[in-house]
Design an enzyme around this catalytic site. Structure first.
Site, short mmCIF file in Angstrom:
data_model
loop_
_atom_site.label_atom_id
_atom_site.label_comp_id
_atom_site.label_asym_id
_atom_site.label_seq_id
_atom_site.Cartn_x
_atom_site.Cartn_y
_atom_site.Cartn_z
N ASN A 114 6.76 -30.80 5.61
CA ASN A 114 7.64 -31.86 5.08
C ASN A 114 8.38 -31.25 3.88
OD1 ASN A 114 8.85 -34.13 4.08
ND2 ASN A 114 6.96 -35.16 3.46
N TRP A 115 9.61 -30.84 4.15
CA TRP A 115 10.37 -30.17 3.07
C TRP A 115 10.91 -31.16 2.04
CZ3 TRP A 115 13.88 -26.01 5.94
CH2 TRP A 115 13.05 -24.98 6.40
N LYS A 116 10.80 -32.45 2.33
CA LYS A 116 11.33 -33.49 1.44
C LYS A 116 12.80 -33.18 1.10
CE LYS A 116 6.66 -34.51 0.00
NZ LYS A 116 5.73 -35.00 -1.00
N HIS A 164 6.18 -42.75 5.08
CA HIS A 164 5.70 -41.93 3.95
C HIS A 164 5.67 -42.78 2.68
CE1 HIS A 164 5.37 -38.72 1.04
NE2 HIS A 164 5.02 -37.91 2.03
N GLU A 192 -2.82 -40.09 4.40
CA GLU A 192 -2.21 -39.44 3.23
C GLU A 192 -2.25 -40.40 2.03
OE1 GLU A 192 1.20 -36.37 2.93
OE2 GLU A 192 2.13 -38.33 2.86
N SER A 210 -1.55 -32.37 -1.06
CA SER A 210 -1.97 -31.18 -1.81
C SER A 210 -2.68 -30.13 -0.96
CB SER A 210 -2.88 -31.57 -2.99
OG SER A 210 -2.15 -32.30 -3.95
#
Ligand code: PGA
Length: 237
Positions: A9-11, A99, A159, A200
């Site tokens: 997930n490169w955001k 998310h 998450e 993380s």
């Protein structure tokens, strides 16, 4: 061997040049990954990079899947700024939805996310459904049959927002809590479902999570931005 899923997930990160450098570097080291066929690697860049990455992947015959980080809850039409599933489905196979950053910064609610799950499934795109806690799953299950009926077509992600690095220091959830919550997801659905852990994950702690009985891979944010650190995580899976 059971299939594993590793999602990047490169955001809201990477220019076109950075994305090309990442994918070239990944491509050059891909042969270091053992049991490659049992691992599905899914890259979720910002929308602006999708087409270029699709072309690179196709031109080089890479076995990488592409996903979005969100999808419109509407179909095509007068929805300024939205990207509907039916327009993007030729480019991607997956989409992250629900998310916690979308909930926090864009006021997304359970009802929006439920609509997105259905629209993705209708368009044959696999939802990568993030769950911050079990109340969210309870909502989806009690309001609609789709999540249970189509659970084999969904990748679930446990998450907890408190574990997300946010680009800063890593503070992952305890493996014990991850395992408990992952098994709870399958229990609520009524059968074993594909469940990832996110928050993380980095090359140092990845094995601890990937070894858990109810975890089938990871959703990786910060540590996916660097191709070599992402590769190290994949090698641990
Ligand atoms: P992180 O992000 O790996 O940087 O904690 C994960 C995510 O938010 O998907």
């Amino acid at each position: 061997m059971k299939k594993k899923f590793i999602v990047a997930n490169w955001k809201a990160n990477k220019t076109e040049e950075e994305a090309v450098a990442w994918i070239e570097s990944f491509y050059n080291s891909e042969d270091q990954i053992e049991d490659r066929d049992s691992k599905e690697i899914i890259i979720c860049p910002p929308f602006s990079l999708l087409l270029q990455l699709r072309k690179y992947i196709d031109a080089n015959g890479l076995s990488l899947s592409l996903g979005t980080q969100d999808i419109s809850k509407f179909g095509a039409g007068a929805y300024t700024g939205e990207i509907p599933a039916e327009i993007i489905k030729k480019i991607i196979s997956h989409s992250i939805i629900g998310h916690s950053e979308r909930r926090k910064y864009f006021s997304e609610e359970n009802q929006d996310i439920l609509a997105k799950i259905k629209i993705l499934l209708d368009n044959e795109i696999t939802p990568i459904l993030c769950l911050s806690d079990m109340n969210q799953l309870d909502f989806y299950i009690s309001h609609d049959k789709t999540v249970v009926d189509r659970s084999s077509d969904i990748i679930f992600v446990y998450e907890p927002p408190s574990a997300i690095s946010g680009g800063g220091s890593f503070h992952a959830e305890s493996p014990q809590s991850v395992e408990e919550n992952a098994s709870e997801i399958s229990r609520k659905i009524g059968k074993k479902v594909t469940t990832l852990y996110g928050g993380s994950v980095n090359p140092d702690n990845a094995s601890t999570f990937f070894e858990l009985a109810n975890i089938d891979g990871g959703l990786i944010g910060q540590a996916s931005l660097d191709a070599s650190s992402f590769l190290e995580i994949i090698k641990k899976c």
